[in-house]
Scaffold this motif. Structure first.
Motif, PDB file in Angstrom:
ATOM      1  N   THR A 160      45.537  12.933  24.646  1.00 49.51           N
ATOM      2  CA  THR A 160      45.105  13.029  25.828  1.00 49.51           C
ATOM      3  C   THR A 160      43.535  12.182  25.877  1.00 49.51           C
ATOM      4  O   THR A 160      42.912  12.249  26.856  1.00 49.51           O
ATOM      5  CB  THR A 160      44.790  14.302  26.300  1.00 49.51           C
ATOM      6  OG1 THR A 160      44.287  14.978  25.362  1.00 49.51           O
ATOM      7  CG2 THR A 160      46.425  14.994  26.665  1.00 49.51           C
ATOM      8  N   ASP A 161      42.868  11.708  24.684  1.00 48.52           N
ATOM      9  CA  ASP A 161      41.820  11.421  24.669  1.00 48.52           C
ATOM     10  C   ASP A 161      41.552   9.998  25.321  1.00 48.52           C
ATOM     11  O   ASP A 161      42.177   9.111  25.577  1.00 48.52           O
ATOM     12  CB  ASP A 161      41.292  11.087  23.288  1.00 48.52           C
ATOM     13  CG  ASP A 161      40.494  12.232  22.710  1.00 48.52           C
ATOM     14  OD1 ASP A 161      40.071  13.229  23.537  1.00 48.52           O
ATOM     15  OD2 ASP A 161      40.596  12.398  21.412  1.00 48.52           O
ATOM     16  N   THR A 162      40.238  10.026  26.152  1.00 52.23           N
ATOM     17  CA  THR A 162      39.618   8.943  26.846  1.00 52.23           C
ATOM     18  C   THR A 162      38.543   8.657  25.979  1.00 52.23           C
ATOM     19  O   THR A 162      38.077   9.170  25.045  1.00 52.23           O
ATOM     20  CB  THR A 162      39.287   9.273  28.193  1.00 52.23           C
ATOM     21  OG1 THR A 162      38.154  10.082  27.886  1.00 52.23           O
ATOM     22  CG2 THR A 162      40.325   9.610  29.257  1.00 52.23           C
TER      23      THR A 162
END
Ligand code: 3YE
Length: 208
Positions: A160-162
């Motif tokens: 889910t990382d940005t």
């Protein structure tokens, strides 16, 4: 105590972590001056609120890199600095300056070097699809991000990382890694050898 200068270009969150470390009675270091190449940044405010002297050396006011680095060097000499920490400082330093401070200057980089050198290391890691990245504290050599490694901390990358969420997780690791490296080098437990490697070969976890 080892007399330390911290060089910054911005908000100074790593500076804050270093300031908190040297407050400890057990610390081997004291921060004697904070130098920013950008006027008005939050890091300067953090330093003055902590009673630490500050200087601005604005690179835009110098005709060459040599003159800029020479001015930084004068400030370091003025304060009797023994160790320099580049904490979010965004200028590439010249060969003569780097050689003069060889073994006495540390930088923090937001990747597990030698992966993802240069700017946007977090974005590079996301684009490469690696599942683990991290941060590295290294001695500054003339070749950018290539000096001997002192401390690294691994950081997982989540699906889910940005860029922002990953940068924040790496920043938290930086706030542990940089103070640890400052103590290792400030205490003399770790040194840069003439061959460009560090001595002694240490088990990081056993040091502190
Ligand atoms: N200089 C040398 N070796 C090193 N400076 C830093 C580490 C390090 C060093 O290991 N010789 C990217 C900065 C990279 C860049 O291109 N900067 C520009 C200015 C950009 C700006 O002002 O925003 C430039 O021309 O210097 C510290 C980390 C450097 C990060």
């Amino acid at each position: 105590r080892t007399r330390v200068a911290v060089l910054i270009s911005g908000s100074g969150t790593n500076l804050q972590a270093l300031m908190e470390q040297v407050k400890k009675p057990s610390s081997s270091a004291e921060i004697v001056v904070v130098i920013s190449n950008r006027p008005g940044v939050m890091g300067l405010k953090r330093a003055s609120m902590a009673g630490i002297q500050t200087r601005v050396v604005d690179h835009k006011l110098y005709g060459s890199r040599a003159e800029f680095d020479g001015t930084i060097d004068k400030v370091l000499e003025e304060f009797g600095v023994e160790l320099v920490c580049l904490a979010g400082f965004m200028r590439i330093l010249t060969g003569p300056f780097v050689r003069k401070w060889s073994g006495k200057m540390l930088n923090i980089h937001p990747s597990l070097l030698p992966s993802f050198k240069g700017v946007n290391a977090q974005k590079q890691a996301l684009q490469a699809g690696v599942r683990v990245t991290g941060c590295t504290v290294h001695f500054v050599a003339e070749e950018v991000d290539a000096g001997a490694i002192v401390v690294q901390e691994a950081v997982p990358i989540l699906v889910t990382d940005t860029e922002d969420s990953l940068s924040e997780r790496i920043r938290e690791a930086e706030h542990r890694a940089f103070p640890a490296a400052l103590e290792l080098v400030g205490s003399g437990a770790v040194k840069l050898r003439d061959d460009g490697r560090i001595t002694p070969a240490i088990e990081q976890d056993k040091m502190h």
